[in-house]
Design a protein around this motif. Structure first.
Motif, short mmCIF file in Angstrom:
data_model
loop_
_atom_site.label_atom_id
_atom_site.label_comp_id
_atom_site.label_asym_id
_atom_site.label_seq_id
_atom_site.Cartn_x
_atom_site.Cartn_y
_atom_site.Cartn_z
N ALA A 54 -11.68 -11.04 -83.41
CA ALA A 54 -11.28 -10.59 -84.74
C ALA A 54 -11.28 -9.06 -84.86
O ALA A 54 -10.58 -8.51 -85.70
N VAL A 55 -12.07 -8.38 -84.04
CA VAL A 55 -12.16 -6.92 -84.14
C VAL A 55 -11.44 -6.31 -82.93
O VAL A 55 -11.99 -6.25 -81.83
N ARG A 56 -10.20 -5.86 -83.14
CA ARG A 56 -9.39 -5.39 -82.02
C ARG A 56 -8.56 -4.19 -82.49
O ARG A 56 -7.34 -4.29 -82.68
N PRO A 57 -9.24 -3.03 -82.67
CA PRO A 57 -8.55 -1.87 -83.26
C PRO A 57 -7.32 -1.43 -82.50
O PRO A 57 -6.42 -0.84 -83.08
N LYS A 58 -7.25 -1.70 -81.20
CA LYS A 58 -6.07 -1.27 -80.43
C LYS A 58 -5.01 -2.36 -80.36
O LYS A 58 -3.98 -2.19 -79.70
N GLY A 59 -5.29 -3.52 -80.97
CA GLY A 59 -4.33 -4.62 -80.84
C GLY A 59 -4.33 -5.23 -79.45
O GLY A 59 -3.38 -5.90 -79.05
N ILE A 60 -5.40 -4.98 -78.70
CA ILE A 60 -5.50 -5.49 -77.32
C ILE A 60 -6.81 -6.25 -77.17
O ILE A 60 -7.86 -5.83 -77.68
N ILE A 61 -6.75 -7.40 -76.50
CA ILE A 61 -7.93 -8.20 -76.17
C ILE A 61 -7.94 -8.35 -74.65
O ILE A 61 -6.88 -8.63 -74.06
N ALA A 62 -9.10 -8.19 -74.02
CA ALA A 62 -9.14 -8.27 -72.55
C ALA A 62 -9.74 -9.59 -72.09
O ALA A 62 -10.59 -10.18 -72.75
N ASN A 63 -9.23 -10.03 -70.95
CA ASN A 63 -9.73 -11.23 -70.27
C ASN A 63 -10.63 -10.76 -69.12
O ASN A 63 -10.25 -9.86 -68.38
N PRO A 64 -11.81 -11.35 -68.94
CA PRO A 64 -12.72 -10.85 -67.90
C PRO A 64 -12.20 -11.08 -66.47
O PRO A 64 -11.29 -11.87 -66.24
N ASN A 65 -12.84 -10.39 -65.54
CA ASN A 65 -12.61 -10.60 -64.11
C ASN A 65 -13.02 -12.04 -63.74
O ASN A 65 -13.98 -12.58 -64.28
N CYS A 66 -12.28 -12.63 -62.79
CA CYS A 66 -12.49 -14.05 -62.48
C CYS A 66 -13.90 -14.35 -61.96
O CYS A 66 -14.42 -15.44 -62.17
N THR A 67 -14.54 -13.38 -61.31
CA THR A 67 -15.88 -13.64 -60.77
C THR A 67 -16.89 -13.76 -61.92
O THR A 67 -17.69 -14.70 -61.97
N THR A 68 -16.82 -12.83 -62.86
CA THR A 68 -17.70 -12.90 -64.04
C THR A 68 -17.42 -14.19 -64.81
O THR A 68 -18.35 -14.92 -65.20
N LEU A 69 -16.11 -14.47 -65.00
CA LEU A 69 -15.71 -15.61 -65.83
C LEU A 69 -16.22 -16.94 -65.29
O LEU A 69 -16.56 -17.85 -66.05
N SER A 70 -16.29 -17.04 -63.97
CA SER A 70 -16.64 -18.34 -63.37
C SER A 70 -18.03 -18.81 -63.77
O SER A 70 -18.32 -20.00 -63.70
N MET A 71 -18.91 -17.90 -64.17
CA MET A 71 -20.26 -18.33 -64.54
C MET A 71 -20.53 -18.18 -66.04
O MET A 71 -21.61 -18.54 -66.51
N MET A 72 -19.56 -17.65 -66.81
CA MET A 72 -19.85 -17.30 -68.20
C MET A 72 -20.08 -18.50 -69.12
O MET A 72 -20.93 -18.45 -70.01
N ALA A 73 -19.32 -19.57 -68.94
CA ALA A 73 -19.53 -20.73 -69.81
C ALA A 73 -20.96 -21.24 -69.64
O ALA A 73 -21.65 -21.55 -70.63
N ALA A 74 -21.42 -21.31 -68.40
CA ALA A 74 -22.78 -21.82 -68.13
C ALA A 74 -23.83 -20.86 -68.67
O ALA A 74 -24.80 -21.28 -69.34
N LEU A 75 -23.66 -19.57 -68.41
CA LEU A 75 -24.67 -18.60 -68.86
C LEU A 75 -24.69 -18.48 -70.38
O LEU A 75 -25.75 -18.34 -70.98
#
Ligand code: 2RA
Length: 353
Positions: free
Chosen positions: A118-139
């Motif tokens: 909801a807070v995106r002053p630049k109109g851009i949202i970033a998707n994480p790197n795949c290595t970080t992402l692979s454990m994020m749901a669990a963490l």
């Protein structure tokens, strides 16, 4: 009519997975889908949800009327074009590394920090790197209950993290060593690759990957750390909203085509049990728990590749650390690690109007 979705990088490796994901959805909220790529790939025809679409050449005008523009392109292309898309009125959802640590750009994993979009002053949202992402749901799920304090991880990263070039290189190396009695003498795999014309000068992996593991991913940073290891640290802190999270990562490439794995040692603010961790994982729709080692049941990359969930197993209460859990996660680095999470952010934007 629904909102307009654009996919920039439609003809690349992640772009292809993105189209598979869009085609596999039961329904989509989009009134129109536009495919965009470099002028070299423009004019190609690709089928999206039964319609044959012509790929448009990247230009400022192609973003006119677009509500959400997903970018699956190299960092430099995103850095230049995501702001152009945003200036033309689109929300850019970017899967490159260009904006991830920008304080004015949220870094989002929908099941962990969806409200950050909801807070995106630049109109851009970033998707994480795949290595970080692979454990994020669990963490993320464990952090909500126990309060994460420290993280020590080792990654086991697939060749496709280095793109099509990485996939091709691993296949070529496996062909070069197949059927040979190698692996008992230092350097024999390297020599077999050289003899097959596969110089280590030309590999994205720095060293032979077939019949090997390579403790390196990314580029060299201060103190001997790799850029990939620093991404794991910085992105985990930002996504979980724990600026002082203690993180130490070692990133390793393994001879797997697709699906990153991580061995995670997570220290929490309160005592943890395996039983409660199992319940938490089982309650999270994007996690599949595969954890019965007595029956040889745990996640492995070749058993889960192509799937959307994060697979979790080997959950143990660390013997000498009463507030720590050790576990193993596998996640398809091209799906949840890249295209799927980007698309889930886009869907979340559509749902929230
Ligand atoms: C890799 N995480 O696996 C990188 C790709 N973004 O090489």
């Amino acid at each position: 009519n629904g909102p307009v979705l654009a996919l920039v990088g439609a003809t690349g490796a992640v772009g292809g997975v993105m189209i598979d994901i869009i085609n596999g959805r039961e329904s989509v909220p989009w009134g129109e889908i536009r495919l965009i790529a470099s002028p070299r790939s423009a004019g190609k025809k690709l089928t999206v949800r039964g319609a044959e679409l012509t790929v448009l050449a990247l230009a400022p005008e192609v973003f006119d009327g677009v509500d959400v523009a997903m970018f699956d392109v190299p960092d430099a292309v995103s850095a230049e074009w995501a702001p152009i898309a945003a200036a033309r009125g689109a929300i850019a959802v970017d899967n490159s590394g260009a904006f991830r640590m920008d304080p004015e750009v949220p870094l989002v994993v929908p099941e962990v920090n969806a409200d950050a979009i909801a807070v995106r002053p630049k109109g851009i949202i970033a998707n994480p790197n795949c290595t970080t992402l692979s454990m994020m749901a669990a963490l993320g799920a464990l952090h909500r209950e126990f309060g994460l304090r420290e993280l020590v991880v080792a990654s086991y990263q697939a060749a496709s993290g280095a793109g099509q070039e990485g996939i091709d290189r691993l296949h070529a190396e496996i062909e070069a060593v197949a059927g040979k009695q190698l692996g008992a003498r230092a350097g024999d795999v390297r020599e077999a690759l050289e003899a097959a014309g596969l110089s280590v000068e030309d590999t994205p992996f720095t060293a032979p990957l077939a019949m090997n593991v390579v403790p390196w991913a990314g580029s060299l940073r201060d103190g001997g750390w790799s850029s990939e290891e620093l991404k794991v640290r910085n992105e985990s802190r930002k996504i979980l909203g724990i600026p002082d999270l203690k993180v130490s990562a070692t990133c390793v490439r393994v001879p797997v085509v697709t699906t990153h794995s991580l061995a995670v040692h997570a220290v929490f603010g309160s005592e943890v049990t395996v039983e409660r961790a199992h319940e938490i994982f089982a309650a999270q729709p994007s996690i599949v728990l595969v954890d019965d080692p007595a029956k040889g049941s745990f996640p492995t990359p070749s058993d889960v590749v192509g799937g959307d969930p994060t697979y979790v197993g080997r959950v143990r209460q660390a013997l000498d650390f009463p507030t720590a859990l050790d576990f193993f996660v596998c996640g398809d680095n091209l799906r949840k690690g890249a295209a799927l999470n980007t698309y889930e952010i886009a869907e979340e934007l559509a749902v929230r109007g």
